[in-house]
Design an enzyme around this catalytic site. Structure first.
Site, PDB file in Angstrom:
ATOM      1  N   TYR A 118       0.826  -1.223   0.000  1.00  0.00           N
ATOM      2  CA  TYR A 118       0.000   0.000   0.000  1.00  0.00           C
ATOM      3  C   TYR A 118       0.856   1.267   0.000  1.00  0.00           C
ATOM      4  CZ  TYR A 118      -4.226  -2.717   0.114  1.00  0.00           C
ATOM      5  OH  TYR A 118      -5.235  -3.575  -0.245  1.00  0.00           O
ATOM      6  N   ASN A 134     -13.197   2.449  -6.390  1.00  0.00           N
ATOM      7  CA  ASN A 134     -11.757   2.717  -6.461  1.00  0.00           C
ATOM      8  C   ASN A 134     -11.268   3.382  -5.189  1.00  0.00           C
ATOM      9  OD1 ASN A 134     -12.030   1.753  -9.020  1.00  0.00           O
ATOM     10  ND2 ASN A 134     -11.960   3.748 -10.023  1.00  0.00           N
ATOM     11  N   ASP A 151      -8.337   5.010  -5.310  1.00  0.00           N
ATOM     12  CA  ASP A 151      -7.536   6.173  -5.727  1.00  0.00           C
ATOM     13  C   ASP A 151      -8.359   7.452  -5.509  1.00  0.00           C
ATOM     14  OD1 ASP A 151      -9.076   6.985  -8.127  1.00  0.00           O
ATOM     15  OD2 ASP A 151      -8.339   5.143  -9.049  1.00  0.00           O
ATOM     16  N   HIS A 190     -15.147   1.423  -1.042  1.00  0.00           N
ATOM     17  CA  HIS A 190     -14.047   0.531  -0.642  1.00  0.00           C
ATOM     18  C   HIS A 190     -12.922   1.290   0.053  1.00  0.00           C
ATOM     19  CE1 HIS A 190     -15.321  -2.746  -3.785  1.00  0.00           C
ATOM     20  NE2 HIS A 190     -16.113  -2.711  -2.723  1.00  0.00           N
ATOM     21  N   GLY A 206     -16.563   0.697 -16.127  1.00  0.00           N
ATOM     22  CA  GLY A 206     -15.257   0.079 -15.884  1.00  0.00           C
ATOM     23  C   GLY A 206     -15.184  -0.802 -14.661  1.00  0.00           C
ATOM     24  N   THR A 207     -16.242  -1.606 -14.463  1.00  0.00           N
ATOM     25  CA  THR A 207     -16.179  -2.571 -13.351  1.00  0.00           C
ATOM     26  C   THR A 207     -16.587  -3.946 -13.865  1.00  0.00           C
ATOM     27  OG1 THR A 207     -17.037  -3.169 -11.168  1.00  0.00           O
ATOM     28  CG2 THR A 207     -18.480  -1.799 -12.542  1.00  0.00           C
ATOM     29  N   SER A 208     -15.883  -4.972 -13.348  1.00  0.00           N
ATOM     30  CA  SER A 208     -16.128  -6.337 -13.832  1.00  0.00           C
ATOM     31  C   SER A 208     -17.392  -6.943 -13.232  1.00  0.00           C
ATOM     32  CB  SER A 208     -14.925  -7.224 -13.485  1.00  0.00           C
ATOM     33  OG  SER A 208     -14.719  -7.224 -12.081  1.00  0.00           O
ATOM     34  N   GLU A 217     -14.910  -4.203 -22.198  1.00  0.00           N
ATOM     35  CA  GLU A 217     -15.362  -5.584 -22.450  1.00  0.00           C
ATOM     36  C   GLU A 217     -16.679  -5.755 -21.717  1.00  0.00           C
ATOM     37  OE1 GLU A 217     -12.694  -8.745 -21.254  1.00  0.00           O
ATOM     38  OE2 GLU A 217     -11.010  -7.568 -22.022  1.00  0.00           O
ATOM     39  N   ALA A 264     -13.265   4.051 -21.266  1.00  0.00           N
ATOM     40  CA  ALA A 264     -13.890   5.144 -20.511  1.00  0.00           C
ATOM     41  C   ALA A 264     -13.538   6.502 -21.116  1.00  0.00           C
ATOM     42  CB  ALA A 264     -13.438   5.072 -19.047  1.00  0.00           C
TER      43      ALA A 264
HETATM   44  C1  BJW Z   1     -12.261  -0.778 -18.701  1.00  0.00           C
HETATM   45  C2  BJW Z   1     -11.073  -0.186 -19.144  1.00  0.00           C
HETATM   46  C3  BJW Z   1     -11.176   1.063 -19.784  1.00  0.00           C
HETATM   47  C4  BJW Z   1     -10.580  -2.060 -18.195  1.00  0.00           C
HETATM   48  N1  BJW Z   1     -12.367   1.627 -19.933  1.00  0.00           N
HETATM   49  N2  BJW Z   1     -13.431  -0.208 -18.884  1.00  0.00           N
HETATM   50  C5  BJW Z   1     -16.884 -16.117  -0.791  1.00  0.00           C
HETATM   51  C6  BJW Z   1     -15.890 -16.072   0.174  1.00  0.00           C
HETATM   52  C7  BJW Z   1     -15.574 -14.862   0.821  1.00  0.00           C
HETATM   53  C8  BJW Z   1     -16.242 -13.692   0.527  1.00  0.00           C
HETATM   54  C9  BJW Z   1     -17.233 -13.756  -0.436  1.00  0.00           C
HETATM   55  C10 BJW Z   1     -17.550 -14.949  -1.077  1.00  0.00           C
HETATM   56  N3  BJW Z   1     -18.542 -14.692  -1.956  1.00  0.00           N
HETATM   57  C11 BJW Z   1     -18.849 -13.390  -1.895  1.00  0.00           C
HETATM   58  C12 BJW Z   1     -18.068 -12.802  -0.969  1.00  0.00           C
HETATM   59  C13 BJW Z   1     -18.099 -11.365  -0.619  1.00  0.00           C
HETATM   60  C14 BJW Z   1     -16.902 -10.634  -1.192  1.00  0.00           C
HETATM   61  C15 BJW Z   1     -16.842 -10.881  -2.707  1.00  0.00           C
HETATM   62  O1  BJW Z   1     -17.523 -10.267  -3.482  1.00  0.00           O
HETATM   63  N4  BJW Z   1     -15.996 -11.809  -3.136  1.00  0.00           N
HETATM   64  C16 BJW Z   1     -15.963 -12.220  -4.541  1.00  0.00           C
HETATM   65  C17 BJW Z   1     -14.627 -11.861  -5.160  1.00  0.00           C
HETATM   66  C18 BJW Z   1     -16.259 -13.684  -4.567  1.00  0.00           C
HETATM   67  N5  BJW Z   1     -17.127  -9.242  -0.899  1.00  0.00           N
HETATM   68  C19 BJW Z   1     -16.715  -8.722   0.242  1.00  0.00           C
HETATM   69  O2  BJW Z   1     -16.086  -9.362   1.051  1.00  0.00           O
HETATM   70  C20 BJW Z   1     -17.124  -7.296   0.500  1.00  0.00           C
HETATM   71  N6  BJW Z   1     -17.689  -7.164   1.796  1.00  0.00           N
HETATM   72  C21 BJW Z   1     -18.787  -7.813   2.174  1.00  0.00           C
HETATM   73  O3  BJW Z   1     -19.406  -8.549   1.422  1.00  0.00           O
HETATM   74  O4  BJW Z   1     -19.136  -7.577   3.462  1.00  0.00           O
HETATM   75  C22 BJW Z   1     -20.193  -8.313   4.053  1.00  0.00           C
HETATM   76  C23 BJW Z   1     -20.173  -7.961   5.517  1.00  0.00           C
HETATM   77  C24 BJW Z   1     -21.344  -7.537   6.115  1.00  0.00           C
HETATM   78  C25 BJW Z   1     -21.345  -7.228   7.471  1.00  0.00           C
HETATM   79  C26 BJW Z   1     -20.187  -7.338   8.227  1.00  0.00           C
HETATM   80  C27 BJW Z   1     -19.010  -7.742   7.632  1.00  0.00           C
HETATM   81  C28 BJW Z   1     -19.012  -8.071   6.268  1.00  0.00           C
HETATM   82  C29 BJW Z   1     -15.917  -6.373   0.485  1.00  0.00           C
HETATM   83  C30 BJW Z   1     -15.285  -6.287  -0.863  1.00  0.00           C
HETATM   84  C31 BJW Z   1     -14.018  -5.448  -0.784  1.00  0.00           C
HETATM   85  C32 BJW Z   1     -13.305  -5.376  -2.114  1.00  0.00           C
HETATM   86  N7  BJW Z   1     -12.086  -4.710  -1.921  1.00  0.00           N
HETATM   87  C33 BJW Z   1     -11.223  -4.521  -3.088  1.00  0.00           C
HETATM   88  C34 BJW Z   1      -9.822  -4.116  -2.569  1.00  0.00           C
HETATM   89  C35 BJW Z   1      -9.779  -2.675  -2.092  1.00  0.00           C
HETATM   90  C36 BJW Z   1      -8.430  -2.318  -1.600  1.00  0.00           C
HETATM   91  C37 BJW Z   1      -7.375  -2.206  -2.674  1.00  0.00           C
HETATM   92  O5  BJW Z   1      -7.576  -1.506  -3.648  1.00  0.00           O
HETATM   93  O6  BJW Z   1      -6.344  -2.826  -2.522  1.00  0.00           O
HETATM   94  O7  BJW Z   1     -11.748  -3.539  -3.951  1.00  0.00           O
HETATM   95  S1  BJW Z   1     -11.156  -5.983  -4.096  1.00  0.00           S
HETATM   96  C38 BJW Z   1     -11.063  -5.138  -5.619  1.00  0.00           C
HETATM   97  O8  BJW Z   1     -12.199  -5.478  -6.448  1.00  0.00           O
HETATM   98  C39 BJW Z   1     -11.165  -3.654  -5.279  1.00  0.00           C
HETATM   99  C40 BJW Z   1     -12.121  -3.190  -6.342  1.00  0.00           C
HETATM  100  O9  BJW Z   1     -12.746  -1.997  -5.932  1.00  0.00           O
HETATM  101  C41 BJW Z   1     -13.057  -4.341  -6.516  1.00  0.00           C
HETATM  102  C42 BJW Z   1     -13.828  -4.336  -7.810  1.00  0.00           C
HETATM  103  O10 BJW Z   1     -12.980  -4.457  -8.910  1.00  0.00           O
HETATM  104  P1  BJW Z   1     -13.305  -3.666 -10.254  1.00  0.00           P
HETATM  105  O11 BJW Z   1     -13.256  -2.224 -10.021  1.00  0.00           O
HETATM  106  O12 BJW Z   1     -14.540  -4.211 -10.857  1.00  0.00           O
HETATM  107  O13 BJW Z   1     -12.005  -4.017 -11.129  1.00  0.00           O
HETATM  108  P2  BJW Z   1     -11.706  -5.256 -12.067  1.00  0.00           P
HETATM  109  O14 BJW Z   1     -10.246  -5.284 -12.301  1.00  0.00           O
HETATM  110  O15 BJW Z   1     -12.345  -6.491 -11.569  1.00  0.00           O
HETATM  111  O16 BJW Z   1     -12.442  -4.897 -13.441  1.00  0.00           O
HETATM  112  C43 BJW Z   1     -12.022  -3.843 -14.261  1.00  0.00           C
HETATM  113  C44 BJW Z   1     -13.068  -3.619 -15.345  1.00  0.00           C
HETATM  114  O17 BJW Z   1     -12.715  -2.494 -16.098  1.00  0.00           O
HETATM  115  C45 BJW Z   1     -13.184  -4.813 -16.318  1.00  0.00           C
HETATM  116  O18 BJW Z   1     -14.550  -5.101 -16.542  1.00  0.00           O
HETATM  117  C46 BJW Z   1     -12.547  -4.256 -17.610  1.00  0.00           C
HETATM  118  O19 BJW Z   1     -13.144  -4.791 -18.786  1.00  0.00           O
HETATM  119  C47 BJW Z   1     -12.816  -2.780 -17.480  1.00  0.00           C
HETATM  120  N8  BJW Z   1     -11.868  -1.891 -18.160  1.00  0.00           N
HETATM  121  N9  BJW Z   1      -9.986  -0.954 -18.884  1.00  0.00           N
HETATM  122  C48 BJW Z   1     -13.445   1.018 -19.537  1.00  0.00           C
HETATM  123  N10 BJW Z   1     -10.045   1.738 -20.282  1.00  0.00           N
END
Ligand code: BJW
Length: 230
Positions: A54, A91, A93, A108, A167-169, A195, A209
């Site tokens: 980080y 994000n 950032d 997040h 831009g989210t998967s 995508e 984007a």
């Molecule tokens: C473009 C582009 C361009 C590219 N133009 N587009 C089984 C086990 C354990 C947990 C779970 C489970 N099943 C479900 C869960 C819950 C879990 C979860 O969802 N897990 C799944 C992965 C399975 N979720 C959680 O745990 C969340 N909390 C929760 O549920 O709490 C419940 C609770 C209740 C009460 C008490 C306690 C708990 C929390 C989720 C936290 C996610 N954190 C992160 C890390 C942040 C810190 C860091 O940055 O280091 O957040 S994970 C990561 O993924 C980050 C992102 O914000 C997040 C989403 O990703 P994003 O933004 O979608 O990015 P990508 O890379 O996936 O996609 C990019 C997209 O852009 C793609 O579609 C490209 O095509 C596109 N793209 N270039 C336009 N130029």
């Protein structure tokens, strides 16, 4: 007149500013396993790896700038008013804030903040956290932790006229439920992604984007001005 546009952004909106997205090759994250750097268990097991990771991400923020996509969303808020447009970003950032958006929920957390592990006190990050420190952690939401502002977001989605995901998967809960919540409440749902995902959006705009967000915002602004004139 309240329009209720909720915009959700993900890593894709910052990709063209030079920040990498999360789900790259084989689920690796900047060379780390996700569980290693984005779970409380990973932090407990190896604080130096997480602090170093980080600290590096924060330093990288200084080298990147908001793109025209971030600026267009700030313009949308400015033109339509913060009561009509709410930005929810996954994000960590600060590019939306630097572009001028103010009605934001950073669900997040924020990379430029650190949080006390015992008291929950949040401070701005001003210098690298020592790698062996376990008192201060990044103020970001790791897997298994509660996201920020979910009740307020759900309320806004439930009265939204339009929901736009950029831009989210759509792989991470709870953000991947937002389109369905908004749609159930009667909103038009739109995806902008280089995508397209499998989620059932009403409209899809396929492209980067930087290419797609400014003209999309321009159309919304023109539409809003026409409606206001009549
Ligand atoms: C473009 C582009 C361009 C590219 N133009 N587009 C089984 C086990 C354990 C947990 C779970 C489970 N099943 C479900 C869960 C819950 C879990 C979860 O969802 N897990 C799944 C992965 C399975 N979720 C959680 O745990 C969340 N909390 C929760 O549920 O709490 C419940 C609770 C209740 C009460 C008490 C306690 C708990 C929390 C989720 C936290 C996610 N954190 C992160 C890390 C942040 C810190 C860091 O940055 O280091 O957040 S994970 C990561 O993924 C980050 C992102 O914000 C997040 C989403 O990703 P994003 O933004 O979608 O990015 P990508 O890379 O996936 O996609 C990019 C997209 O852009 C793609 O579609 C490209 O095509 C596109 N793209 N270039 C336009 N130029």
């Amino acid at each position: 007149m309240t329009l209720g546009i909720v915009i959700l952004t993900g890593a894709g909106i910052s990709a063209e500013s030079g920040l990498s997205t999360f789900r790259g090759a084989e689920g690796m994250w900047e060379g780390h396993r996700v569980a290693e750097v984005a779970t409380p268990e990973g932090f407990a097991a190896n604080p130096p790896v997480v602090q170093r990771f980080y600290n590096g991400l924060r330093r990288r923020l200084a080298d990147v700038e908001p793109s025209v996509a971030h600026s267009a969303l700030a313009r949308l808020e400015h033109e339509l008013g913060p009561h009509n447009v709410h930005l929810v970003t996954q994000n960590v950032d600060d590019l939306h804030q630097r572009a001028g958006s103010t009605a934001i929920t950073a669900m997040h957390g924020e990379l430029r903040q650190i949080r006390h592990t015992a008291t929950g006190e949040v401070r701005s990050w001003t210098q690298d956290v020592p790698e062996t420190d376990t008192t201060w952690r990044p103020n970001v939401v790791w897997f298994g932790e509660r996201t920020i502002g979910l009740a307020e977001i759900t309320e806004k989605l439930s009265s939204a006229g339009m929901f736009v995901a950029i831009g989210t998967s759509g792989t991470v809960y709870p953000a991947n439920q937002f389109a369905a919540i908004a749609k159930a409440a009667g909103a038009i749902t739109v995806e902008i992604n280089i995508e397209p995902t499998d989620a059932p959006f009403d409209r899809r705009i396929v492209g980067s984007a930087v290419q797609c967000v400014p003209p999309f915002v321009e159309r919304l602004v023109q539409c809003y001005r026409r409606v206001r004139r009549h």
